[in-house]
Design a protein around this motif. Sequence first.
Motif, PDB file in Angstrom:
ATOM      1  N   GLY A  58      17.737  41.656  28.135  1.00 21.89           N
ATOM      2  CA  GLY A  58      18.739  40.895  28.867  1.00 21.89           C
ATOM      3  C   GLY A  58      19.593  41.568  29.742  1.00 21.89           C
ATOM      4  N   ASP A  59      19.659  42.867  29.710  1.00 17.16           N
ATOM      5  CA  ASP A  59      20.587  43.596  30.522  1.00 17.16           C
ATOM      6  C   ASP A  59      20.534  43.410  31.955  1.00 17.16           C
ATOM      7  OD1 ASP A  59      18.260  45.196  29.994  1.00 17.16           O
ATOM      8  OD2 ASP A  59      19.002  46.346  31.645  1.00 17.16           O
ATOM      9  N   GLN A  60      19.203  42.909  32.543  1.00 17.35           N
ATOM     10  CA  GLN A  60      19.152  42.515  33.942  1.00 17.35           C
ATOM     11  C   GLN A  60      19.959  41.321  34.267  1.00 17.35           C
ATOM     12  OE1 GLN A  60      17.011  41.804  31.342  1.00 17.35           O
ATOM     13  NE2 GLN A  60      15.462  40.409  31.929  1.00 17.35           N
ATOM     14  N   LEU A  61      20.581  40.545  33.400  1.00 17.84           N
ATOM     15  CA  LEU A  61      21.433  39.608  33.720  1.00 17.84           C
ATOM     16  C   LEU A  61      22.995  39.959  33.413  1.00 17.84           C
ATOM     17  CD1 LEU A  61      19.662  36.726  31.794  1.00 17.84           C
ATOM     18  CD2 LEU A  61      19.344  37.282  34.163  1.00 17.84           C
ATOM     19  N   GLY A  62      23.001  41.342  33.406  1.00 13.61           N
ATOM     20  CA  GLY A  62      24.514  41.530  33.165  1.00 13.61           C
ATOM     21  C   GLY A  62      24.789  41.526  31.899  1.00 13.61           C
ATOM     22  N   SER A  63      25.776  40.770  31.711  1.00 14.83           N
ATOM     23  CA  SER A  63      26.048  40.066  30.274  1.00 14.83           C
ATOM     24  C   SER A  63      25.442  38.872  29.854  1.00 14.83           C
ATOM     25  CB  SER A  63      27.645  39.725  30.187  1.00 14.83           C
ATOM     26  OG  SER A  63      28.325  39.559  28.888  1.00 14.83           O
ATOM     27  N   PRO A  64      24.342  39.139  29.130  1.00 15.99           N
ATOM     28  CA  PRO A  64      23.474  37.836  28.828  1.00 15.99           C
ATOM     29  C   PRO A  64      24.062  36.696  28.093  1.00 15.99           C
ATOM     30  CG  PRO A  64      22.547  39.568  27.650  1.00 15.99           C
ATOM     31  CD  PRO A  64      23.805  40.010  28.456  1.00 15.99           C
ATOM     32  N   THR A  65      23.792  35.559  28.318  1.00 15.58           N
ATOM     33  CA  THR A  65      24.478  34.209  27.615  1.00 15.58           C
ATOM     34  C   THR A  65      23.198  33.355  27.266  1.00 15.58           C
ATOM     35  OG1 THR A  65      25.047  32.964  29.382  1.00 15.58           O
ATOM     36  CG2 THR A  65      26.905  34.497  28.509  1.00 15.58           C
ATOM     37  N   PRO A  66      23.346  32.610  26.307  1.00 18.39           N
ATOM     38  CA  PRO A  66      21.973  31.730  26.259  1.00 18.39           C
ATOM     39  C   PRO A  66      21.773  30.742  27.545  1.00 18.39           C
ATOM     40  CG  PRO A  66      23.374  31.572  24.168  1.00 18.39           C
ATOM     41  CD  PRO A  66      24.079  32.529  25.252  1.00 18.39           C
ATOM     42  N   GLU A  67      22.828  30.502  28.283  1.00 18.89           N
ATOM     43  CA  GLU A  67      22.652  29.553  29.406  1.00 18.89           C
ATOM     44  C   GLU A  67      22.014  30.333  30.524  1.00 18.89           C
ATOM     45  OE1 GLU A  67      25.607  27.987  26.596  1.00 18.89           O
ATOM     46  OE2 GLU A  67      25.666  29.929  27.624  1.00 18.89           O
ATOM     47  N   LYS A  68      22.465  31.605  30.761  1.00 22.91           N
ATOM     48  CA  LYS A  68      21.979  32.472  31.813  1.00 22.91           C
ATOM     49  C   LYS A  68      20.349  32.811  31.426  1.00 22.91           C
ATOM     50  CE  LYS A  68      25.929  35.202  33.132  1.00 22.91           C
ATOM     51  NZ  LYS A  68      26.372  36.700  33.051  1.00 22.91           N
ATOM     52  N   LEU A  69      20.197  33.085  30.203  1.00 27.77           N
ATOM     53  CA  LEU A  69      18.828  33.213  29.744  1.00 27.77           C
ATOM     54  C   LEU A  69      18.177  31.898  30.013  1.00 27.77           C
ATOM     55  CD1 LEU A  69      19.737  35.312  26.583  1.00 27.77           C
ATOM     56  CD2 LEU A  69      18.309  36.191  28.599  1.00 27.77           C
ATOM     57  N   ASN A  70      18.275  30.877  29.522  1.00 30.39           N
ATOM     58  CA  ASN A  70      17.803  29.616  29.719  1.00 30.39           C
ATOM     59  C   ASN A  70      17.384  29.559  31.355  1.00 30.39           C
ATOM     60  OD1 ASN A  70      16.246  27.166  28.986  1.00 30.39           O
ATOM     61  ND2 ASN A  70      18.374  26.121  29.360  1.00 30.39           N
ATOM     62  N   ALA A  71      18.510  29.527  32.143  1.00 28.17           N
ATOM     63  CA  ALA A  71      18.130  29.325  33.696  1.00 28.17           C
ATOM     64  C   ALA A  71      17.088  30.378  34.123  1.00 28.17           C
ATOM     65  CB  ALA A  71      19.714  29.616  34.364  1.00 28.17           C
ATOM     66  N   ALA A  72      17.172  31.849  33.553  1.00 29.33           N
ATOM     67  CA  ALA A  72      16.241  32.771  33.955  1.00 29.33           C
ATOM     68  C   ALA A  72      14.953  32.377  33.562  1.00 29.33           C
ATOM     69  CB  ALA A  72      16.658  33.945  33.760  1.00 29.33           C
ATOM     70  N   PHE A  73      14.651  31.863  32.419  1.00 33.89           N
ATOM     71  CA  PHE A  73      13.364  31.591  31.840  1.00 33.89           C
ATOM     72  C   PHE A  73      13.178  30.058  31.408  1.00 33.89           C
ATOM     73  CE2 PHE A  73      14.706  35.934  30.824  1.00 33.89           C
ATOM     74  CZ  PHE A  73      13.819  36.737  31.465  1.00 33.89           C
ATOM     75  N   PRO A  74      13.215  29.268  32.518  1.00 30.76           N
ATOM     76  CA  PRO A  74      13.320  27.675  32.156  1.00 30.76           C
ATOM     77  C   PRO A  74      12.022  27.161  31.210  1.00 30.76           C
ATOM     78  CG  PRO A  74      12.754  28.242  34.573  1.00 30.76           C
ATOM     79  CD  PRO A  74      13.034  29.440  33.784  1.00 30.76           C
ATOM     80  N   ASP A  75      10.989  27.910  31.211  1.00 31.61           N
ATOM     81  CA  ASP A  75       9.727  27.421  30.692  1.00 31.61           C
ATOM     82  C   ASP A  75       9.933  27.774  29.106  1.00 31.61           C
ATOM     83  OD1 ASP A  75       8.857  26.276  33.001  1.00 31.61           O
ATOM     84  OD2 ASP A  75       7.789  27.930  33.772  1.00 31.61           O
ATOM     85  N   ALA A  76      10.522  28.754  28.819  1.00 24.94           N
ATOM     86  CA  ALA A  76      10.568  29.279  27.528  1.00 24.94           C
ATOM     87  C   ALA A  76      11.103  28.184  26.390  1.00 24.94           C
ATOM     88  CB  ALA A  76      11.237  30.378  27.385  1.00 24.94           C
ATOM     89  N   GLN A  77      10.506  28.079  25.363  1.00 25.12           N
ATOM     90  CA  GLN A  77      11.133  27.267  24.111  1.00 25.12           C
ATOM     91  C   GLN A  77      11.787  28.134  23.358  1.00 25.12           C
ATOM     92  OE1 GLN A  77       6.929  26.161  23.396  1.00 25.12           O
ATOM     93  NE2 GLN A  77       7.777  24.174  23.306  1.00 25.12           N
TER      94      GLN A  77
END
Length: 163
Positions: free
Chosen positions: A82-101
């Motif tokens: 998650g460090d590639q997103l700076g400070s990862p949040t669930p919302e940022k991760l969901n936006a970065a990986f929209p196909d993940a369940q």
Amino acid sequence: MRLGVIADTHGLLRPEVFQAFAEVDHILHAGDVGPPDLLTELETLAPVTAVYGNTDGLDLRARLPQVASFELEGFDIVLTHGDQLGSPTPEKLNAAFPDAQIIVYGHTHKPLLTIVDVVVTVMNPGGAGQRRFGLPPSVGILELEPGIPPRGRVLPLLDFEPA
């Protein structure tokens, strides 16, 4: 299928992890592993899928991806530090990986289990290594069964008692 979820070991594999993961079918390590032999120790319990984190050396970066996408029990899973997103949040991760369940990440050392966008399960098991940021060490368990939402929990490692 029962998954053991761990992150941010930074070279310390606590004995409590072996108790917590005694009955898991697969282990997910969300980066900042430490020496590669730590993964070998975890593999004595179950198969391990791991990614590298921002503190991992070139040896691990050469053998592990930054992001792993795979399917288990019919669920599309993304594993990242998650460090590639700076400070990862669930919302940022969901936006970065929209196909993940299911999205599993580390980096923050803050345990978290939440639902995003109605159906996406996001878990950070917390840091399992040395205590940092005043947070107790922890790991996670995710239980996957086709056709029903994943079930999960965060387990503190200090004075661990198996459930």
